[in-house]
Design a protein around this motif. Sequence first.
Motif, PDB file in Angstrom:
ATOM      1  N   LEU A   1       5.323  -5.810  -7.547  1.00 23.62           N
ATOM      2  CA  LEU A   1       5.287  -5.491  -6.019  1.00 23.62           C
ATOM      3  C   LEU A   1       5.938  -6.686  -5.384  1.00 23.62           C
ATOM      4  O   LEU A   1       6.354  -6.467  -4.103  1.00 23.62           O
ATOM      5  CB  LEU A   1       3.717  -5.746  -5.480  1.00 23.62           C
ATOM      6  CG  LEU A   1       3.005  -4.312  -5.937  1.00 23.62           C
ATOM      7  CD1 LEU A   1       1.484  -4.398  -6.015  1.00 23.62           C
ATOM      8  CD2 LEU A   1       3.525  -3.202  -4.886  1.00 23.62           C
TER       9      LEU A   1
ATOM     10  N   ALA B   1      -0.140   2.210 -11.367  1.00 24.97           N
ATOM     11  CA  ALA B   1      -0.629   0.640 -11.207  1.00 24.97           C
ATOM     12  C   ALA B   1       0.617  -0.083 -11.331  1.00 24.97           C
ATOM     13  O   ALA B   1       1.635   0.111 -12.251  1.00 24.97           O
ATOM     14  CB  ALA B   1      -1.635   0.662 -12.672  1.00 24.97           C
ATOM     15  N   TRP B   2       0.748  -1.052 -10.298  1.00 23.78           N
ATOM     16  CA  TRP B   2       1.719  -2.041 -10.448  1.00 23.78           C
ATOM     17  C   TRP B   2       1.187  -3.326 -10.915  1.00 23.78           C
ATOM     18  O   TRP B   2      -0.175  -3.804 -10.499  1.00 23.78           O
ATOM     19  CB  TRP B   2       2.568  -2.017  -8.933  1.00 23.78           C
ATOM     20  CG  TRP B   2       3.066  -0.759  -8.583  1.00 23.78           C
ATOM     21  CD1 TRP B   2       2.756   0.234  -8.687  1.00 23.78           C
ATOM     22  CD2 TRP B   2       4.395  -0.855  -7.724  1.00 23.78           C
ATOM     23  NE1 TRP B   2       3.551   1.173  -7.956  1.00 23.78           N
ATOM     24  CE2 TRP B   2       4.671   0.580  -7.671  1.00 23.78           C
ATOM     25  CE3 TRP B   2       5.166  -1.745  -7.570  1.00 23.78           C
ATOM     26  CZ2 TRP B   2       5.701   0.925  -7.033  1.00 23.78           C
ATOM     27  CZ3 TRP B   2       6.299  -1.118  -7.122  1.00 23.78           C
ATOM     28  CH2 TRP B   2       6.839   0.132  -6.648  1.00 23.78           C
TER      29      TRP B   2
ATOM     30  N   LEU C   1      -7.497  -1.773  -2.640  1.00 21.73           N
ATOM     31  CA  LEU C   1      -6.916  -1.893  -4.185  1.00 21.73           C
ATOM     32  C   LEU C   1      -8.136  -1.864  -5.098  1.00 21.73           C
ATOM     33  O   LEU C   1      -9.244  -2.370  -4.599  1.00 21.73           O
ATOM     34  CB  LEU C   1      -5.681  -2.806  -4.217  1.00 21.73           C
ATOM     35  CG  LEU C   1      -4.614  -2.776  -3.341  1.00 21.73           C
ATOM     36  CD1 LEU C   1      -3.679  -3.820  -3.654  1.00 21.73           C
ATOM     37  CD2 LEU C   1      -4.118  -1.301  -3.162  1.00 21.73           C
TER      38      LEU C   1
ATOM     39  N   TYR D   1      -3.128  -5.478 -13.289  1.00 24.59           N
ATOM     40  CA  TYR D   1      -2.570  -4.336 -12.468  1.00 24.59           C
ATOM     41  C   TYR D   1      -3.329  -4.113 -11.362  1.00 24.59           C
ATOM     42  O   TYR D   1      -4.375  -4.100 -11.360  1.00 24.59           O
ATOM     43  CB  TYR D   1      -2.242  -3.192 -13.415  1.00 24.59           C
ATOM     44  CG  TYR D   1      -1.308  -3.027 -14.555  1.00 24.59           C
ATOM     45  CD1 TYR D   1      -0.060  -2.678 -14.616  1.00 24.59           C
ATOM     46  CD2 TYR D   1      -1.859  -3.647 -15.674  1.00 24.59           C
ATOM     47  CE1 TYR D   1       0.963  -3.102 -15.643  1.00 24.59           C
ATOM     48  CE2 TYR D   1      -0.971  -3.702 -16.919  1.00 24.59           C
ATOM     49  CZ  TYR D   1       0.338  -3.382 -16.860  1.00 24.59           C
ATOM     50  OH  TYR D   1       1.098  -3.647 -18.054  1.00 24.59           O
TER      51      TYR D   1
ATOM     52  N   ARG E   1      -4.056  -0.927  -8.413  1.00 20.71           N
ATOM     53  CA  ARG E   1      -3.580   0.439  -7.761  1.00 20.71           C
ATOM     54  C   ARG E   1      -4.579   0.802  -6.597  1.00 20.71           C
ATOM     55  O   ARG E   1      -5.298  -0.077  -6.413  1.00 20.71           O
ATOM     56  CB  ARG E   1      -3.919   1.765  -8.726  1.00 20.71           C
ATOM     57  CG  ARG E   1      -5.287   1.730  -9.228  1.00 20.71           C
ATOM     58  CD  ARG E   1      -5.400   2.880 -10.284  1.00 20.71           C
ATOM     59  NE  ARG E   1      -5.013   2.740 -11.593  1.00 20.71           N
ATOM     60  CZ  ARG E   1      -3.941   3.608 -11.958  1.00 20.71           C
ATOM     61  NH1 ARG E   1      -3.430   4.463 -10.909  1.00 20.71           N
ATOM     62  NH2 ARG E   1      -3.333   3.641 -13.029  1.00 20.71           N
TER      63      ARG E   1
ATOM     64  N   CYS F   1       0.830  -1.325   0.138  1.00 18.17           N
ATOM     65  CA  CYS F   1       0.014  -0.078   0.175  1.00 18.17           C
ATOM     66  C   CYS F   1       0.834   1.388  -0.047  1.00 18.17           C
ATOM     67  O   CYS F   1       0.502   2.309  -0.697  1.00 18.17           O
ATOM     68  CB  CYS F   1      -1.091   0.059   1.185  1.00 18.17           C
ATOM     69  SG  CYS F   1      -2.411  -1.336   1.273  1.00 18.17           S
TER      70      CYS F   1
ATOM     71  N   LEU G   1       2.320   1.749  -3.307  1.00 21.98           N
ATOM     72  CA  LEU G   1       1.112   2.361  -4.340  1.00 21.98           C
ATOM     73  C   LEU G   1       0.714   3.802  -4.136  1.00 21.98           C
ATOM     74  O   LEU G   1       0.084   4.184  -5.109  1.00 21.98           O
ATOM     75  CB  LEU G   1      -0.065   1.629  -4.309  1.00 21.98           C
ATOM     76  CG  LEU G   1       0.087  -0.033  -4.778  1.00 21.98           C
ATOM     77  CD1 LEU G   1      -0.918  -1.020  -4.320  1.00 21.98           C
ATOM     78  CD2 LEU G   1       0.424   0.001  -6.452  1.00 21.98           C
TER      79      LEU G   1
ATOM     80  N   TYR H   1       0.033   9.636  -3.827  1.00 19.75           N
ATOM     81  CA  TYR H   1      -0.899   9.499  -4.748  1.00 19.75           C
ATOM     82  C   TYR H   1      -0.793  10.628  -5.967  1.00 19.75           C
ATOM     83  O   TYR H   1      -0.181  10.451  -6.904  1.00 19.75           O
ATOM     84  CB  TYR H   1      -2.196   9.310  -4.075  1.00 19.75           C
ATOM     85  CG  TYR H   1      -3.444   8.796  -5.045  1.00 19.75           C
ATOM     86  CD1 TYR H   1      -3.176   7.348  -5.559  1.00 19.75           C
ATOM     87  CD2 TYR H   1      -4.306   9.261  -5.291  1.00 19.75           C
ATOM     88  CE1 TYR H   1      -4.067   6.903  -6.428  1.00 19.75           C
ATOM     89  CE2 TYR H   1      -5.400   8.987  -6.193  1.00 19.75           C
ATOM     90  CZ  TYR H   1      -5.251   7.441  -6.640  1.00 19.75           C
ATOM     91  OH  TYR H   1      -6.017   7.069  -7.480  1.00 19.75           O
TER      92      TYR H   1
END
Length: 245
Positions: free
Chosen positions: A44, A38-39, A68, A78, A80, A30, A33, A123
């Motif tokens: 991650l 977007a991962w 998420l 993805y 996010r 978290c 992010l 963010y």
Amino acid sequence: MTSTSPPSVDSPDLAALAGLLADRTRAAMCLALLDGRAWTATELARHTGVAPSTATGHLHRLVAGGLLAEERQGRHRYVRLAGPATAEMIESLASHAPLRATPVRSLRDAHRRRALAHARSCYDHLAGTVAVAITDAMTERALLAWDYGPGLTPAGRAWLRALGIADDHSGTGRAHVRSCLDWTERRHHLAGAVGAALLTHALDSGWAARRGTTRVIDLSDRGRVALREHLGLPDEVLLPPEDGG
């Protein structure tokens, strides 16, 4: 007579939310992010040092818990943060959490940590020393008022227009102006639609730039001149930590 049980009343399950973040791997995901990107699960997993299958299990829980959101592009998946409110909650929780010592493995790592505290993305808005200084300066110049929480004054709206920043954020479904408790400074910085608009303006106008794929935001010479001119920020705030001492 037959007794009837009272109707159930929904109440917030704070323990369930806390349980999602009680695991260090999920908490680290978290925090990562908070860069607003977007991962993938693989990215991650590499970031948190766990196996891809372990990362996938954690991500399923975070998506199911509403922290998420999942996006798919072809075969790629993805994740996010669910939105700005979630990001601000994570940043605020981090500001209340005890600091945990982590080893500094190199001089580069030490510089990166100082840069992260100086200016970073939270963010979609700015956080760190520079963000808190901007919020303070806007308050001192009566661009922000705090009578009923943070809000733009008429002078603040005019100031935004002079910078070329549109102040019409109706229909965005988010707060116009919010404060966000900064986890490194332990003080409030500006968030909400106005905070996001300021960061977007800084990036688009060349005042600042993202450092690679990290959350670090680097001020340019042009940006430092602009923040001195428009808000009177001093050099000790504007200079990067490796140059500014």
